[in-house]
Every structure is written in C-alpha cells, then in structure tokens.
Write an enzyme that holds these catalytic residues in place. Structure first.
Site, PDB file in Angstrom:
ATOM      1  CG  HIS A   1      -2.078  -1.029   0.994  1.00 13.55           C
ATOM      2  ND1 HIS A   1      -3.191  -0.813   0.211  1.00 13.55           N
ATOM      3  CD2 HIS A   1      -2.194  -2.300   1.454  1.00 13.55           C
ATOM      4  CE1 HIS A   1      -3.961  -1.891   0.220  1.00 13.55           C
ATOM      5  NE2 HIS A   1      -3.369  -2.826   0.961  1.00 13.55           N
TER       6      HIS A   1
ATOM      7  CG  ASP B   1      -0.623  -5.645  -8.390  1.00 14.62           C
ATOM      8  OD1 ASP B   1       0.244  -5.578  -7.505  1.00 14.62           O
ATOM      9  OD2 ASP B   1      -1.843  -5.631  -8.144  1.00 14.62           O
TER      10      ASP B   1
HETATM   11  C1  GLA Z   1      -3.034  -4.338  -4.964  1.00  9.45           C
HETATM   12  C2  GLA Z   1      -2.867  -3.210  -5.966  1.00  9.45           C
HETATM   13  C3  GLA Z   1      -1.432  -2.680  -5.967  1.00  9.45           C
HETATM   14  C4  GLA Z   1      -0.974  -2.353  -4.558  1.00  9.45           C
HETATM   15  C5  GLA Z   1      -1.288  -3.495  -3.582  1.00  9.45           C
HETATM   16  C6  GLA Z   1      -1.009  -3.128  -2.152  1.00  9.45           C
HETATM   17  O1  GLA Z   1      -2.284  -5.443  -5.350  1.00  9.45           O
HETATM   18  O2  GLA Z   1      -3.219  -3.629  -7.267  1.00  9.45           O
HETATM   19  O3  GLA Z   1      -1.338  -1.557  -6.825  1.00  9.45           O
HETATM   20  O4  GLA Z   1      -1.536  -1.153  -4.118  1.00  9.45           O
HETATM   21  O5  GLA Z   1      -2.634  -3.908  -3.680  1.00  9.45           O
HETATM   22  O6  GLA Z   1       0.345  -2.907  -1.959  1.00  9.45           O
END
Ligand code: GLA
Length: 386
Positions: free
Chosen positions: A33, A173
């Site tokens: 996050h 991601d």
């Molecule tokens: C999800 C979101 C990412 C990131 C994570 C928490 O995977 O897609 O962009 O914010 O949560 O780190």
C-alpha cells in the site's frame, strides 16, 4: 503447457492458434500500500501465471474463453463497442486493456480469438488480474506487430484497471509482471518509476506463499477507501509541507507533522504509508548487505503495521502469519498484496519448509475451519512467447 493450450484453442474455435503466450503473477516481498502513495515496493514476478493461445480473426469480434471459467463459455464482444459488462465477468480485464490500447491509437485492426489458462489461484492476491491484463497487451502487440514497451504495457494495464474495472490500484502489480526478471525482485520507486533489480538468491531459504483461500469479497471497495484516506491525510499535510506524496516523508518529518491530519484513523493510515516506504528502503539495503535476518524483521514489522494501522489483514492472514512465526526456521512472514484475504509470503529455511507447510496448515485449518494452500515459489521473468 503449449500443447494443452493449442489443443484447447482448436477444440473451442475449430482452427489453429497463431501462438501461445505467457505472463507471470507476482508476489510482493515488502512495500505494501505504498505504490499509490509515491513510495517504494519490492515485488518479484513468479513462474506461475497466465497462458493464452491466440489468433487474429477476419471480423471485428473478440472471442474470449477461459479454461478456468469453462462454465462461462465463449464470451463474445465487438471491438467497436468495448464497455464493462457484469455478465462478461473475468473477460472485462482483457476488454479493458484492448479499449485503452485502441483509445491510445494502437493498430488493433481486427478481432481476435483467445483461450486463457491461469495457474495462479484466483482472488489470491498474486495478481491474476494484472497477469491477464499484461498478457492481453502483449498478445495484441505480438499479433499485430506494433511497438510498445513493457513499461507501457504495465501502464496500459493499470489504466484499464483504474478506468474500466474501477479499482484505483497503483502500478506495482502490472509493473512487476511486465518487467519481471528470473531470480530477481524489483526495487521500484513508484514516484518516478525508476527501478533496480536485486538478486534474491537466498542461500539456504525459500519463499513460501500461503494462500488463505479467503476470497477478497468487498476488498475492492475497501481498497479504494484506504486510498482516499491516504489522499485526505496528504491534503492536510500539504497545508504545512511542500510535498506531493506521503512517500516523500521520513519517519521524523511525519512524527513532527502528524497532528495536522486531525483524524486518528487517517493519521494511522498515513503513518503506515510513510513507515512502510522507509521499511522497504531499509529491507532492500539489508538484502544487499546479505542481512536476511534484518529483512525478515522488517517483513514482520510490515505485517504488524498492515494489521494495526492500515487494518487490511483479518483473522485468516493474521492466523497464517502468527502460525508461521511460531515455527522454527522462519526468517520473516507477512501478508502480501491488497489484503482482506489472499496470501501471505514467508521466508523459510530450506530444511524447515516441509514442517512449516504441515504445521502452519494444521494450525490454520483448526482455527479457520478450512485449508490453506502452500506454494514454494521462484522469481520468474516477464511476458514471453512459448
Ligand atoms: C493491490 C494493488 C497494488 C498495490 C497493492 C497493495 O495489489 O493492485 O497496486 O496497491 O494492492 O500494496
């Protein structure tokens, strides 16, 4: 795997696919996050992911089929009319990507038929959706032969997620999936997308993922809520500080100014974002210095902060982590991904892995009532054609 996809394509569409493609899933080792707060993340791509067999077709129709959702059959939609539709379920991810690409002027000049197969558990927090997004962009690039960088494919995937799907996710991601490198994690500064590969050759330890099998459910709306809480905290801090993101603050600067946020919940959210970013920087330094013990301690502190200040863990993830930490040979353990269910990631001494899986599995099942799944994983590479 290639044969399996080619055969399925023939069965579903009655003709040959042009090729089979792959994009990985990802696991984040630390830096949770932080990506929408201008901070650092430290994920790696996995060797599990999503496969696609694909071919262009002679009309303007997109036909999608997933071997993971056979009951949904072939999902058909027109290239000229791409909008999110509930009934299209998982296929909204590839649709969103192609919409973003078309809007950006990429020459997707005909329809496509695509069969997907994923070996990442769904809703596990290992980014099965970002994997489909990056894969679809890569398939379009290969089939239509245009130039688009892997970083751009990551941005396209994120845009599809934000604007088409409606999840306000950061870039972690899609970036880690598009830019994955075998044997390495990616130390990414989300403020400017500068990055560095760090080898994760853990001498006598393994990365073990435990999937809680708790589906994320309301996770997406909670995710957006956390993001706006951080934005609100930043807006307050900006009344006294010249900053653009929480990632610019050191712990000391935050402590000096935190009271200006004026709301205890938002203060805790911002605290997590600031401290987690600093932990990530420290963790990568520890890894570089071969201090895996320190890396593990920072993972544990990360989980505590996600549980107490950011409040995105829950009984399932907390049980997995506390069970992990009660085992011999565990260097660190934490939830990974968005939270609210999904997976934990642990670093476990190689000799202790079997006992870890058995014991943590038993403790989890006793307490939660259903089983967790375990995966011993390696860092894999980005998208490729098989
Ligand atoms: C999800 C979101 C990412 C990131 C994570 C928490 O995977 O897609 O962009 O914010 O949560 O780190």
């Amino acid at each position: 795997m290639k044969e399996k996809l080619l055969q399925e394509f023939f069965k579903v569409f009655g003709r040959e696919a042009q090729a089979v493609y792959f994009a990985p899933g990802r696991v984040n080792l630390i830096g949770e996050h932080t990506d929408y707060n201008g901070g650092h993340v430290f994920p790696c791509a996995l060797t599990i992911g999503t496969y696609a067999a694909a071919a262009k077709n002679a009309d303007n129709t997109l036909r999608f089929y997933s071997m993971n959702f056979e009951e949904l059959g072939v999902i058909t939609t027109e290239l000229s009319n791409l909008k999110k539709e509930e009934a299209h379920d998982w296929a909204n991810y590839p649709k969103g990507v192609l919409k973003v690409m078309l809007d950006a002027g990429y020459p997707i000049t005909s329809g496509m038929d695509i069969v997907y197969f994923g070996n990442i558990p769904n809703s596990s927090g290992l980014s099965s959706s970002a994997s489909i997004e990056v894969l679809t962009g890569y398939v379009a690039r290969e089939l239509f032969g245009f130039d688009v960088s892997f970083v751009e494919l990551a941005k396209i995937g994120q845009k599809a997620e934000n604007e088409f799907i409606g999840v306000n996710c950061g870039i972690m991601d899609q970036f880690s999936i598009a830019m994955g490198k075998a044997g390495h994690a990616i130390f990414l500064d989300t403020a400017d997308l500068s990055y560095e590969y760090a080898p994760i050759a853990l001498e006598d330890a393994k990365i073990v993922i435990a999937c809680s099998n708790k589906k994320r459910g309301l996770g997406d709306s909670k995710y957006n809520e956390r993001r706006s809480e951080c934005e609100a905290a930043l807006a307050k801090l900006r009344t006294v500080l010249d900053i653009h993101s929480l990632g610019e603050l050191s712990e000391e600067e935050f402590e000096k100014n935190r009271s200006i946020i004026g709301d205890p919940v938002k203060e805790r959210r911002a605290k997590h974002a600031v401290y987690e970013n600093q932990r990530t920087i420290k963790a990568v330094a520890a890894l570089k210095a071969n201090d895996i013990e320190q890396f593990g301690k920072l993972m544990i502190a990360s989980h505590d902060s996600l549980r107490d200040d950011y409040e995105v863990t829950g009984i399932e993830l907390d049980t997995l982590v506390s069970a992990a930490l009660s085992q011999e040979g565990v260097i660190g353990s934490r939830m990974t991904g968005a939270g609210f269910g999904g997976c934990t990631v642990s670093i476990v001494k190689t000799r202790a892995v079997d006992a870890f899986i058995k014991n943590v599995g038993e403790i989890y099942k006793d307490k939660i009532g259903y089983a967790a799944d375990f995966y011993v994983v390696d860092a894999g590479c980005g998208p490729y054609t098989l």
